[in-house]
Enzyme design. Sequence first.
Site, mmCIF file in Angstrom:
data_model
loop_
_atom_site.group_PDB
_atom_site.id
_atom_site.type_symbol
_atom_site.label_atom_id
_atom_site.label_comp_id
_atom_site.label_asym_id
_atom_site.label_seq_id
_atom_site.Cartn_x
_atom_site.Cartn_y
_atom_site.Cartn_z
ATOM 1 N N LYS A 1 24.384 43.521 -28.361
ATOM 2 C CA LYS A 1 25.470 44.075 -27.533
ATOM 3 C C LYS A 1 26.841 43.686 -28.064
ATOM 4 C CE LYS A 1 24.489 42.241 -23.517
ATOM 5 N NZ LYS A 1 23.262 41.501 -23.804
ATOM 6 N N ARG B 1 25.605 41.040 -14.535
ATOM 7 C CA ARG B 1 24.260 40.610 -14.917
ATOM 8 C C ARG B 1 23.343 40.529 -13.714
ATOM 9 N NH1 ARG B 1 25.757 37.674 -19.795
ATOM 10 N NH2 ARG B 1 23.998 36.809 -20.928
ATOM 11 N N ARG C 1 19.138 33.538 -35.375
ATOM 12 C CA ARG C 1 20.596 33.738 -35.437
ATOM 13 C C ARG C 1 21.305 32.418 -35.753
ATOM 14 N NH1 ARG C 1 23.370 36.897 -30.541
ATOM 15 N NH2 ARG C 1 22.781 35.093 -29.307
ATOM 16 N N ARG D 1 23.370 28.373 -31.998
ATOM 17 C CA ARG D 1 23.913 28.251 -30.648
ATOM 18 C C ARG D 1 22.925 27.493 -29.783
ATOM 19 N NH1 ARG D 1 25.963 34.153 -28.601
ATOM 20 N NH2 ARG D 1 24.812 33.477 -26.768
ATOM 21 N N ARG E 1 16.450 32.414 -20.845
ATOM 22 C CA ARG E 1 17.390 33.558 -20.829
ATOM 23 C C ARG E 1 16.656 34.881 -20.639
ATOM 24 N NH1 ARG E 1 20.439 33.033 -26.269
ATOM 25 N NH2 ARG E 1 21.863 34.637 -25.553
HETATM 26 P P1 AMP Z 1 26.208 35.797 -23.397
HETATM 27 O O1 AMP Z 1 27.109 35.449 -24.534
HETATM 28 O O2 AMP Z 1 26.609 37.058 -22.677
HETATM 29 O O3 AMP Z 1 24.756 35.773 -23.763
HETATM 30 O O4 AMP Z 1 26.410 34.638 -22.298
HETATM 31 C C1 AMP Z 1 26.135 33.293 -22.601
HETATM 32 C C2 AMP Z 1 25.803 32.545 -21.309
HETATM 33 O O5 AMP Z 1 26.933 32.563 -20.422
HETATM 34 C C3 AMP Z 1 24.657 33.116 -20.497
HETATM 35 O O6 AMP Z 1 23.381 32.677 -20.951
HETATM 36 C C4 AMP Z 1 24.980 32.578 -19.107
HETATM 37 O O7 AMP Z 1 24.672 31.193 -19.007
HETATM 38 C C5 AMP Z 1 26.493 32.699 -19.077
HETATM 39 N N1 AMP Z 1 26.921 34.013 -18.565
HETATM 40 C C6 AMP Z 1 27.682 34.925 -19.235
HETATM 41 N N2 AMP Z 1 27.925 35.989 -18.470
HETATM 42 C C7 AMP Z 1 27.287 35.769 -17.288
HETATM 43 C C8 AMP Z 1 27.142 36.525 -16.098
HETATM 44 N N3 AMP Z 1 27.697 37.748 -15.958
HETATM 45 N N4 AMP Z 1 26.403 35.990 -15.085
HETATM 46 C C9 AMP Z 1 25.855 34.777 -15.183
HETATM 47 N N5 AMP Z 1 25.941 34.012 -16.303
HETATM 48 C C10 AMP Z 1 26.652 34.493 -17.352
#
Ligand code: AMP
Length: 262
Positions: free
Chosen positions: A43, A122, A161, A194, A205
């Site tokens: 994404k 989310r 990654r 990461r 996740r």
């Molecule tokens: P991402 O880079 O979008 O995968 O986000 C990394 C982490 O940030 C996720 O695994 C969650 O812990 C947190 N996070 C990001 N966006 C959200 C969201 N909309 N709702 C809940 N947790 C989020």
Amino acid sequence: MSTTLANDRAAWLRGPACNCSTLPGATKDPWRIVLLGAPGVGKGTQAQLLSQKLGSCHLSTGDVFRAAKSLGEKNLTPAMNVAMACMKAGKLVPDVTVIDLVAERTKCLTCRGGFILDGFPRTVQQAESLQQMLQQQSLAMDGVVDFVMPIDQIVARLSGRRTCGGCKAVYHVTGMPPKVENVCDACGKGLIQREDDRPESIAVRLDAYARSTAPLIQFYDNLGLLLTIPAAGTPEDIFERTVEALRNAEALPESILSRTLN
Ligand code: AMP
């Protein structure tokens, strides 16, 4: 492909007290899009490509949390410290924290350049809040792009990654390896994994995605906004598919299609 200079997204990454160094150009019909898909489907990469093509900012809530992390524990609010712990474990941050964070950044949603949301919403509660925020501003969304990929491919992508600790360039140990193992081609700094790409966090996740985020697909399908895109192939292939789907989406205003996707 036409390109637009990415702005620094300071207002998004650092909060409403900050102003972006450059604002996207004013357009009559800016794009307002949400990207969905499990972690690892690409994404973020597609958001960047779409941002270059459409001129709308890439707004990732994950990026906001990562930016906050670099401020250090002592400079964060209690809610943000909880968010950091959730992120580290691969768990979702509580809805109330994420919704407050986005609500504080309404000026990014109302920005004249539109937006490409990545990682928000989310959960259904977040999606309902976003609809309310947009309705309060008399804004409508143009489309919700759902990137889909088989689970085994997602796990392989996430576990391989690696990110440059310096310039943040992204690699994959087999799919896109650096020339020298664990060293960034671009800046020579070391590559890191990461925390949330470690096996124990990946499982959490993906589970969180299946339980909380997958129901959003139905939510947006009911609103007639859903576009489903297979996310296998190169980033360029996926991007072409996405642009084609947007071009063919009947719900999108003619004015937008003729202006930006020719
Ligand atoms: P991402 O880079 O979008 O995968 O986000 C990394 C982490 O940030 C996720 O695994 C969650 O812990 C947190 N996070 C990001 N966006 C959200 C969201 N909309 N709702 C809940 N947790 C989020």
